[in-house]
Scaffold this motif. Sequence first.
Motif, mmCIF file in Angstrom:
data_model
loop_
_atom_site.group_PDB
_atom_site.id
_atom_site.type_symbol
_atom_site.label_atom_id
_atom_site.label_comp_id
_atom_site.label_asym_id
_atom_site.label_seq_id
_atom_site.Cartn_x
_atom_site.Cartn_y
_atom_site.Cartn_z
ATOM 1 N N PRO A 251 -1.172 50.402 112.869
ATOM 2 C CA PRO A 251 -1.673 49.150 112.281
ATOM 3 C C PRO A 251 -2.396 48.307 113.324
ATOM 4 C CG PRO A 251 0.643 49.536 111.725
ATOM 5 C CD PRO A 251 0.281 50.504 112.802
ATOM 6 N N LEU A 252 -3.139 47.329 112.853
ATOM 7 C CA LEU A 252 -3.835 46.419 113.755
ATOM 8 C C LEU A 252 -2.823 45.707 114.661
ATOM 9 C CD1 LEU A 252 -6.563 44.765 111.493
ATOM 10 C CD2 LEU A 252 -6.888 46.411 113.331
ATOM 11 N N GLY A 253 -3.187 45.601 115.932
ATOM 12 C CA GLY A 253 -2.317 44.917 116.876
ATOM 13 C C GLY A 253 -1.403 45.838 117.646
ATOM 14 N N PRO A 263 -11.212 54.043 113.657
ATOM 15 C CA PRO A 263 -10.865 52.905 112.796
ATOM 16 C C PRO A 263 -10.963 53.284 111.320
ATOM 17 C CG PRO A 263 -13.088 52.647 113.622
ATOM 18 C CD PRO A 263 -12.541 53.892 114.279
ATOM 19 N N VAL A 271 -11.331 46.268 108.965
ATOM 20 C CA VAL A 271 -10.540 47.283 109.665
ATOM 21 C C VAL A 271 -9.072 47.125 109.288
ATOM 22 C CG1 VAL A 271 -9.851 48.206 111.893
ATOM 23 C CG2 VAL A 271 -12.190 47.391 111.553
ATOM 24 N N LEU A 272 -8.495 48.218 108.745
ATOM 25 C CA LEU A 272 -7.095 48.199 108.332
ATOM 26 C C LEU A 272 -6.163 48.620 109.466
ATOM 27 C CD1 LEU A 272 -7.527 49.993 104.884
ATOM 28 C CD2 LEU A 272 -7.530 47.535 105.331
ATOM 29 N N GLY A 273 -6.658 49.399 110.352
ATOM 30 C CA GLY A 273 -5.867 49.948 111.440
ATOM 31 C C GLY A 273 -6.620 51.115 112.051
ATOM 32 N N HIS A 274 -5.934 51.944 112.810
ATOM 33 C CA HIS A 274 -6.595 53.050 113.490
ATOM 34 C C HIS A 274 -5.767 54.323 113.339
ATOM 35 C CE1 HIS A 274 -8.125 49.403 115.441
ATOM 36 N NE2 HIS A 274 -9.234 50.090 115.687
#
Length: 763
Positions: A251-253, A263, A271-274
């Motif tokens: 997830p983001l962060g 991404p 962007v939802l996450g990676h």
Amino acid sequence: MADGIRPPKDENSARGESVRDIRWETALAPTKSAGASDAEISRQLSVGTLILACLAVVPSVLLCFWAAHAFDAFAESHDRTLLSRALDEVMEDLVGEQEGVTIWDDAVVQTRARNQAWMDDNIGIWMHDFYGHDQVFVLDGDDRPVLSVVSGANRESGTFEAVADLVLPLAEALREELPNAEAPGELGTQDLGLVSGHPAAISVKPIVPSTEAVALAPDDTYLHVSILFLDGPRLQSLGEDLLVTGARFVPLGAPGAVRNPIPLVSKAFGVLGHVTWTPSAPGQGVIRAIAPGIAISILALMALIVWLVRRLQRALTQIRENKAEVQHLAFHDVLTGLPNRALFDDRLDQALALVRRGEGHIALHYIDLDRFKYVNDTFGHTAGDELIRDVGRRLTGITRESDTVARLGGDEFVILQTGVRGVGSAKRLATRILEKLRQPYRLGGDMVFAGASVGIAISPDCSTDRSELMRKADIALYQAKSGGKDRFCVFEDSFDEMVRLRRSVETDLRSALDTGEGLSIVYQPFYAPDGKTVCGAEALFRWDHPRHKTLSPGDLISIADERGLASELGCWILRQATRAAQRVDLPLLSVNVSAPHFQDRAFPDHITDILAETGFPPDRLQLEIKERLLREEADAIAPMVEGLRSKGIRLALDEFGSGYSSFRYLHHLRIDGIKIDRTFIQAMEDDSSTATMVRVMLDLARAFEISVVAGGIETESQWEALRRLGTPYLQGFLFSRPLCEDQLSELLTGCEKATARRVATRR
């Protein structure tokens, strides 16, 4: 597709344009540049080997570390490229799998009827069990859920609320496009989103008819929603298939494990996450492997570098081979290895370009197996797949290298025949196709007969446009199947008029069934040998229509069968006939039924409900089936025949002797009666061999203890001959033409009526 012919459902069907709206962001170079990068790295390492021979140990060590770093970077980029492409294909496959169930007449009808069991089996739980979709919903015209399937189980409609914020904007955008769409089945909206913390691919497709037999209502179109999670075991499995380890969603962060994670970008939410993975780092392994050699001597170091270069070259070779295999799979059917629709369309376009330049003729052979559904239902899908593969091998074996054999999906194949000199060339190939495909197939330990029908369209005579040529070949195939199957048909201009006529008849008949206007039933009695005692009557359908009077009742019923009206029309006939028979106290009522009735599992229940409604006794009802149906579908209809007989309903075989009678089936299916085809009766006077055949039929009936009706009697001499042969029941214009209910009542009042026991046979 022509009216009444279901379009193919296949995993290789063409992808909708809307799929291209979904992008997986990547910084890698296009595929075409990958080959250049591979060659450059290989060249640099080869040159480095020569330099190391002249340099001291330190430069050699530095170069090894540089090579290891470059190799790691290459491996990481390679893994990223494969994983990015695989994620792209997940959305494409999701849309393609949806198209298999959203472009379908039955799906439109059953979703409008909100048939939960059908939706579960065909577009809900089935999508989870067969394709692994995590969540499936069906939305009505107001975007309210009528089906909610989560993890393969039907849930309460409230489960849709968890994804409504993601799905409803896509549904709204899709509905804005529907009213003006020329091909609504190709429409769809897709995006990425977070569903309960899971990254997911979300696709919304309209449920539209595959033919014009079912009307499309843009304002009330049902939508099919499929959601596929892109993390957890699915993402790990995707990575493992590509030899990429530790693939996971971050997830983001949260920190990523590689420098350039992939991404996941949503059009609506950014962007939802990676997606990240564990780098294989092969270069570091090489350094550890060659470290002792470096310490011992420069020669050992040189040897290890050469080994590394060769290993890299093998890896690059494998990558190129994998790319070639992926490209092959993109244009070929997985089951048969034949070209798929995409490749076939391309070859057909090229052939038509030559035709437009005046360089010869081509023929398009549209092939459909006649008994594929029966094989699948009886022997299982494994046998069905083997049948499809065998058909592909046979078709390839009878065509030239310049021709193209392709599988369009399901049991539909197509052959592009080039260098056609005339219709004779196309007919000769079609004859070889039929001869080859009607030969028996060995599926496991069983011998199976399938056969096929072929529709032919020739260019430029029919058209030089791909879609139009395919349409006309499809219409010709429809004509071939409606003409009795196991045959071929070359497209003629009159076929278009036939399609329009059948569409017109269908529309008018649907309206007539709603109002009853113009529809009626007449009754042709059959008599005891004395020609006076009425033993029963056959119900015959009539339609007084100002524009369709030239069509016989048989043609009208045939159109009803083809257009999906068989059940509705059959119930209408049975209801009207049993009511009339009950009112006039008819000893026995005989009603004709056709193949679609026996394909409807609810048919026996419909009959039971109608008999309960009209009060007509089951033991005074006789259903007549055509001999051809018995020959083609005997094994499939046997359970239904037994079920009808268990309710007390009699079964008779109509037009006996006109086709391929099987005495074994008379006993196996426990047929109660037969009706000798009128062609035998009318030929008895002039042909002694025909009279002998009739005598044999009567002896056969006595041996099986079944009743016999001789139909089509028109002369006194025919009557007398049949009386001498001991024929139990007689029917024909000599005794009576078809009568309306009032006339039948008057006839029964003035004649001796036979009781139901008189015409009953063994049970």
